[in-house]
Scaffold this motif. Structure first.
Motif, short mmCIF file in Angstrom:
data_model
loop_
_atom_site.label_atom_id
_atom_site.label_comp_id
_atom_site.label_asym_id
_atom_site.label_seq_id
_atom_site.Cartn_x
_atom_site.Cartn_y
_atom_site.Cartn_z
N VAL A 166 -9.33 2.03 -9.01
CA VAL A 166 -10.63 2.69 -8.81
C VAL A 166 -11.07 3.44 -10.07
CG1 VAL A 166 -11.85 4.47 -7.49
CG2 VAL A 166 -10.33 2.85 -6.32
N ASN A 167 -10.18 4.27 -10.63
CA ASN A 167 -10.58 5.18 -11.71
C ASN A 167 -10.64 4.54 -13.09
OD1 ASN A 167 -10.84 7.43 -10.00
ND2 ASN A 167 -8.62 7.68 -10.00
N ARG A 168 -9.80 3.56 -13.35
CA ARG A 168 -9.77 2.95 -14.69
C ARG A 168 -10.50 1.61 -14.76
NH1 ARG A 168 -8.40 6.78 -18.32
NH2 ARG A 168 -6.60 7.94 -17.59
N LEU A 169 -10.36 0.81 -13.71
CA LEU A 169 -10.98 -0.52 -13.71
C LEU A 169 -12.26 -0.56 -12.88
CD1 LEU A 169 -7.80 -2.78 -13.40
CD2 LEU A 169 -8.98 -2.02 -15.47
N HIS A 170 -12.59 0.54 -12.25
CA HIS A 170 -13.79 0.64 -11.41
C HIS A 170 -13.82 -0.43 -10.32
CE1 HIS A 170 -15.05 3.64 -14.24
NE2 HIS A 170 -14.88 2.78 -15.22
N ASP A 171 -12.63 -0.79 -9.86
CA ASP A 171 -12.49 -1.78 -8.78
C ASP A 171 -12.34 -1.03 -7.46
OD1 ASP A 171 -11.89 -3.83 -7.05
OD2 ASP A 171 -10.12 -4.54 -8.14
N ILE A 172 -13.46 -0.54 -6.96
CA ILE A 172 -13.45 0.27 -5.75
C ILE A 172 -12.98 -0.55 -4.55
CG2 ILE A 172 -14.90 1.60 -4.15
CD1 ILE A 172 -16.58 2.33 -6.71
N GLU A 173 -13.44 -1.77 -4.46
CA GLU A 173 -13.04 -2.63 -3.34
C GLU A 173 -11.53 -2.89 -3.35
OE1 GLU A 173 -13.79 -7.11 -1.64
OE2 GLU A 173 -15.40 -6.14 -2.76
N GLY A 174 -10.98 -3.17 -4.53
CA GLY A 174 -9.54 -3.41 -4.65
C GLY A 174 -8.72 -2.20 -4.24
N GLY A 175 -9.12 -1.02 -4.70
CA GLY A 175 -8.42 0.20 -4.33
C GLY A 175 -8.56 0.50 -2.85
N TYR A 176 -9.74 0.26 -2.32
CA TYR A 176 -10.01 0.51 -0.90
C TYR A 176 -9.20 -0.42 0.00
CZ TYR A 176 -12.59 0.82 3.49
OH TYR A 176 -12.93 0.97 4.80
N THR A 177 -9.08 -1.69 -0.37
CA THR A 177 -8.36 -2.63 0.48
C THR A 177 -6.84 -2.41 0.43
OG1 THR A 177 -8.35 -4.32 -1.24
CG2 THR A 177 -10.12 -4.42 0.38
N LEU A 178 -6.35 -1.81 -0.63
CA LEU A 178 -4.92 -1.52 -0.74
C LEU A 178 -4.54 -0.25 0.02
CD1 LEU A 178 -2.36 -2.63 -1.99
CD2 LEU A 178 -2.89 -1.38 -4.08
N ALA A 179 -5.49 0.63 0.26
CA ALA A 179 -5.21 1.91 0.91
C ALA A 179 -4.55 1.77 2.29
CB ALA A 179 -6.48 2.75 0.99
N PRO A 180 -5.05 0.91 3.19
CA PRO A 180 -4.39 0.81 4.50
C PRO A 180 -2.92 0.37 4.41
CG PRO A 180 -6.53 -0.28 4.55
CD PRO A 180 -6.25 0.09 3.13
N THR A 181 -2.62 -0.49 3.46
CA THR A 181 -1.23 -0.92 3.27
C THR A 181 -0.38 0.27 2.85
OG1 THR A 181 -1.98 -3.09 2.59
CG2 THR A 181 0.27 -2.50 2.00
N THR A 182 -0.90 1.07 1.94
CA THR A 182 -0.17 2.26 1.49
C THR A 182 0.07 3.21 2.64
OG1 THR A 182 -1.22 2.02 -0.68
CG2 THR A 182 -0.19 4.14 -0.19
N PHE A 183 -0.94 3.47 3.43
CA PHE A 183 -0.82 4.41 4.55
C PHE A 183 0.06 3.88 5.68
CE2 PHE A 183 -4.85 6.21 2.79
CZ PHE A 183 -4.28 7.43 2.41
N SER A 184 0.23 2.57 5.75
CA SER A 184 1.05 2.01 6.83
C SER A 184 2.52 2.38 6.69
CB SER A 184 0.90 0.48 6.87
OG SER A 184 1.52 -0.11 5.74
N PHE A 185 2.94 2.83 5.52
CA PHE A 185 4.33 3.22 5.32
C PHE A 185 4.63 4.65 5.79
CE2 PHE A 185 4.10 -0.26 2.19
CZ PHE A 185 5.15 -1.01 2.67
N PHE A 186 3.58 5.41 6.10
CA PHE A 186 3.79 6.80 6.54
C PHE A 186 4.22 6.85 7.99
CE2 PHE A 186 0.87 7.70 2.97
CZ PHE A 186 1.73 8.49 2.25
#
Length: 157
Positions: free
Chosen positions: A137-157
């Motif tokens: 999101v912050n360096r490559l401005h790939d908001i969609e890519g960062g957004y779609t990876l977020a649920p996977t990250t949160f699934s480990f909590f």
């Protein structure tokens, strides 16, 4: 005197490294690279260029795009103690490099993700995925890519 092997000394090493980092992050990083070698991760920061780091990042992005949720949700829990220790040390390096805003942090995040894909997930996988998402999101401005990876990250909590 009770510590008989590397694993017995590991927590003490981590405390020692954080104390060293207060005075010199460079010295702490050097020591971490030395500790990673016997754990099977021979990373020489002097041969990793910004172009290599970007190449690793883009390759990791390609690996994760579209199927990242399936990849990570089906990973077993990492049980290899040696790999768990190397993951912790690499995550420490990432936090040190965050202060310097260098490409090495991104390279190491990709390395942690790669080890996770090979040996299973652990708490440092979550850290690496969140850092990877933030970089998208912050360096490559790939908001969609960062957004779609977020649920996977949160699934480990």
């Amino acid at each position: 005197s009770n510590a008989k092997n590397f694993e017995d000394k590991f927590k003490s090493y981590c405390v020692f490294l954080n104390v060293i980092a207060i005075g010199s992050m460079e010295r702490a990083a050097e020591k971490i690279y030395d500790l990673l070698r016997p754990l099977g991760e021979d990373i020489d920061p002097n041969v990793i260029s910004p172009q290599m780091a970007l190449g690793e990042f883009m390759s990791t992005r390609d690996t994760l795009s579209g199927r990242q949720q399936d990849l990570f949700l089906n990973l077993p829990q990492m049980t290899d103690r040696t790999k768990l220790m190397s993951m912790k040390l690499m995550a420490m390096l990432v936090t040190y490099y965050l202060h310097q805003q260098t490409f090495m942090g991104g390279y190491l995040v990709c390395k942690i993700i790669s080890v996770s894909l090979q040996y299973g997930h652990c708490e440092d996988t979550v850290f690496a995925l969140s850092m990877f998402s933030a970089t998208l999101v912050n360096r490559l401005h790939d908001i969609e890519g960062g957004y779609t990876l977020a649920p996977t990250t949160f699934s480990f909590f």
